[in-house]
Design an enzyme around this catalytic site. Structure first.
Site, PDB file in Angstrom:
ATOM      1  N   HIS A 197       0.887  -1.100  -0.019  1.00 23.29           N
ATOM      2  CA  HIS A 197      -0.113   0.166   0.100  1.00 23.29           C
ATOM      3  C   HIS A 197       0.973   1.244  -0.115  1.00 23.29           C
ATOM      4  O   HIS A 197       2.027   1.269   0.577  1.00 23.29           O
ATOM      5  CB  HIS A 197      -1.002   0.066   1.305  1.00 23.29           C
ATOM      6  CG  HIS A 197      -1.940   1.194   1.128  1.00 23.29           C
ATOM      7  ND1 HIS A 197      -1.362   2.151   1.793  1.00 23.29           N
ATOM      8  CD2 HIS A 197      -3.149   1.295   1.080  1.00 23.29           C
ATOM      9  CE1 HIS A 197      -2.596   3.123   1.926  1.00 23.29           C
ATOM     10  NE2 HIS A 197      -3.547   2.555   1.478  1.00 23.29           N
ATOM     11  N   VAL A 199       1.311   3.754   1.986  1.00 25.67           N
ATOM     12  CA  VAL A 199       2.009   4.283   3.089  1.00 25.67           C
ATOM     13  C   VAL A 199       2.948   3.391   3.693  1.00 25.67           C
ATOM     14  O   VAL A 199       3.860   3.379   4.469  1.00 25.67           O
ATOM     15  CB  VAL A 199       1.122   4.520   4.304  1.00 25.67           C
ATOM     16  CG1 VAL A 199       0.054   5.683   3.738  1.00 25.67           C
ATOM     17  CG2 VAL A 199       0.110   3.390   4.647  1.00 25.67           C
ATOM     18  N   LYS A 200       3.355   2.062   2.971  1.00 30.60           N
ATOM     19  CA  LYS A 200       4.031   0.915   3.261  1.00 30.60           C
ATOM     20  C   LYS A 200       5.452   1.268   2.881  1.00 30.60           C
ATOM     21  O   LYS A 200       5.737   2.400   2.316  1.00 30.60           O
ATOM     22  CB  LYS A 200       3.784  -0.325   3.058  1.00 30.60           C
ATOM     23  CG  LYS A 200       2.327  -0.688   3.543  1.00 30.60           C
ATOM     24  CD  LYS A 200       2.424  -0.761   5.000  1.00 30.60           C
ATOM     25  CE  LYS A 200       1.065  -1.597   5.446  1.00 30.60           C
ATOM     26  NZ  LYS A 200      -0.123  -1.404   4.784  1.00 30.60           N
ATOM     27  N   THR A 201       6.518   0.600   3.219  1.00 30.62           N
ATOM     28  CA  THR A 201       7.831   0.928   2.951  1.00 30.62           C
ATOM     29  C   THR A 201       8.161   1.187   1.560  1.00 30.62           C
ATOM     30  O   THR A 201       8.928   1.804   0.966  1.00 30.62           O
ATOM     31  CB  THR A 201       8.816  -0.288   3.740  1.00 30.62           C
ATOM     32  OG1 THR A 201       8.410  -0.208   5.022  1.00 30.62           O
ATOM     33  CG2 THR A 201      10.316   0.394   3.647  1.00 30.62           C
TER      34      THR A 201
END
Length: 414
Positions: A197, A199-201
């Site tokens: 997603h 907002v993930k790394t």
């Protein structure tokens, strides 16, 4: 002339550069928008990066969980141990498989499920008459659950382990002796699931993956990801029910032939998303380093706000790729509600979020199981607040967030 307001800082966002854009554009100009070579290239890059034998890319982290639970053959009467401090999907995917959920408490300082909490949840599940068959530890905010302890418990109780590593792309476990084990290597688990997603790394737009080392298990993951279809041209002879239809007289696989030994899902990842994820994974080390630098700055800048504000409690067995800056705030001591603090931060151009409302408190689960007493999860929830953390933040942005949080908590002008 009035100076322009600084840009709004969300709690998380993607970092996309021109190489990422070019990678996606190349797919759009090519022949394959889905089921093409970009997916396979990303799967190989991810497996190599985390030290797993194989990776199967899929539509999102929830799809990855559904695939993992499905290949473990979880169903009615079975149960999965899930920590209460997680996103909805860790538990919901188990219910979609027909299984029950035995919610476990967490450490109030870290938000992580340990072996003691997991063992208590196993006992509660069995007391309810369920066949407890799996643990689903969640690597919260980028820090890992204590996998050595959980793995030992799983072996003793004959449980499968599915690591929910949707927060932990790039995190590394440290085992006795100092050896480094990347999250996703499945050293103590059957399968690990990831999310990409924004907002993930690393970001795929939407995307997920399952990693594992058991060829048979991963073959089922791959098949179930694509409707449960096995193609003669791709899989050779996996034991087709109608081999005469699958192969020509000379034994050559018929290119059109497929069978469905079990129903699956359409959980495929497109080449458009895979191209972005493949481009992003090449910058994973830089993303992880930047997130760690920002977290170190937060620890310095927020220190004067102690004891009202405390940084995430660090665990000794993990080098985290921080996904969230989930600080702990004593709202009662500050005399300000969390809602009031969040509103004040937003007025200052600072986004924040709460990770998470304990899942066992959701109406569906309360109707199904009644009230559960999980004090660690409730204590963690009562104090947590996620502050902005993403690679494109400047060092000065941390100063800005810290000053805004001080104003929100004390009314002081920094």
């Amino acid at each position: 002339m009035t100076a322009a307001a600084p840009p709004f800082l969300p709690y998380g966002r993607q970092s996309v550069d021109e190489e990422d854009i070019a990678a996606v554009a190349a797919v759009l100009r090519g022949d394959w928008l889905t089921q093409g070579p970009a997916v396979a290239a990303f799967e190989r890059a991810l497996a190599d990066r985390v030290g797993a034998r194989e990776a199967v890319a899929c539509a999102n982290g929830t799809a990855a969980l559904r695939l993992a639970y499905a290949v473990l053959d979880l169903g009615p009467g079975d149960a999965v141990v899930v920590p209460a401090n997680t996103f909805l999907a860790t538990a919901s995917a188990a219910r979609h498989a027909g299984a029950e959920v035995a919610f476990a408490d967490v450490d109030p300082a870290t938000g992580l499920m340990g072996a003691e909490q997991a063992e208590a949840a196993v006992a509660r599940g069995r007391a309810a008459g369920w066949r407890v068959r799996a643990l689903a530890p969640v690597h919260y905010a980028g820090q890992t659950a204590p996998m050595a302890d959980l793995g030992a418990l799983a072996r003793a109780e004959r449980l499968a382990v599915v690591e929910d590593a949707c927060h932990a792309v790039g995190s590394v476990d440290r085992v006795p002796g100092g050896a480094a084990i990347p999250v996703g290597a499945c050293a103590e688990s059957a399968l690990t699931v990831f999310s990409f997603h924004p907002v993930k790394t690393i970001a795929a737009g939407e995307g997920g993956a399952v990693t594992g080392n058991d060829p048979a298990l991963m073959a089922r993951v791959r098949g179930l990801c694509n409707h449960g279809m096995l193609r003669a041209a791709q899989h050779g002879d996996p034991g087709f029910a109608d081999p005469e239809a699958a192969f020509d007289a000379d034994g050559t696989p018929n290119p059109w032939y497929y069978e469905m030994p079990e129903p699956g899902f359409n959980h495929r990842l497109s080449d458009i998303h895979a191209a972005l994820a493949l481009s992003q994974i090449r910058r994973l080390d830089a993303f992880v380093e930047r997130r760690r630098r920002l977290m170190a700055l937060y620890a310095e800048r927020l220190a004067p706000l102690a004891p009202l504000v405390e940084p995430p409690a660090a665990v000794p067995w993990c080098d985290p790729a921080w996904h969230l800056c989930a600080v702990r705030i004593d709202f009662a001591a500050a005399g300000r509600s969390r809602a009031r603090v969040m509103a004040a931060l937003r007025a200052d151009g600072i986004g924040s979020q709460v990770h998470y409302i304990p899942v066992h408190r959701q109406p569906f689960w309360r109707r199904r199981y009644g009230e559960a007493d999980l004090p660690g999860a409730m204590a963690h929830y009562g104090r947590t607040l996620s502050l902005p953390l993403f690679p494109n933040m400047a060092d000065a942005d941390v100063d800005r967030v810290a000053a805004a949080l001080e104003r929100a908590l004390t009314g002081a002008i920094s």
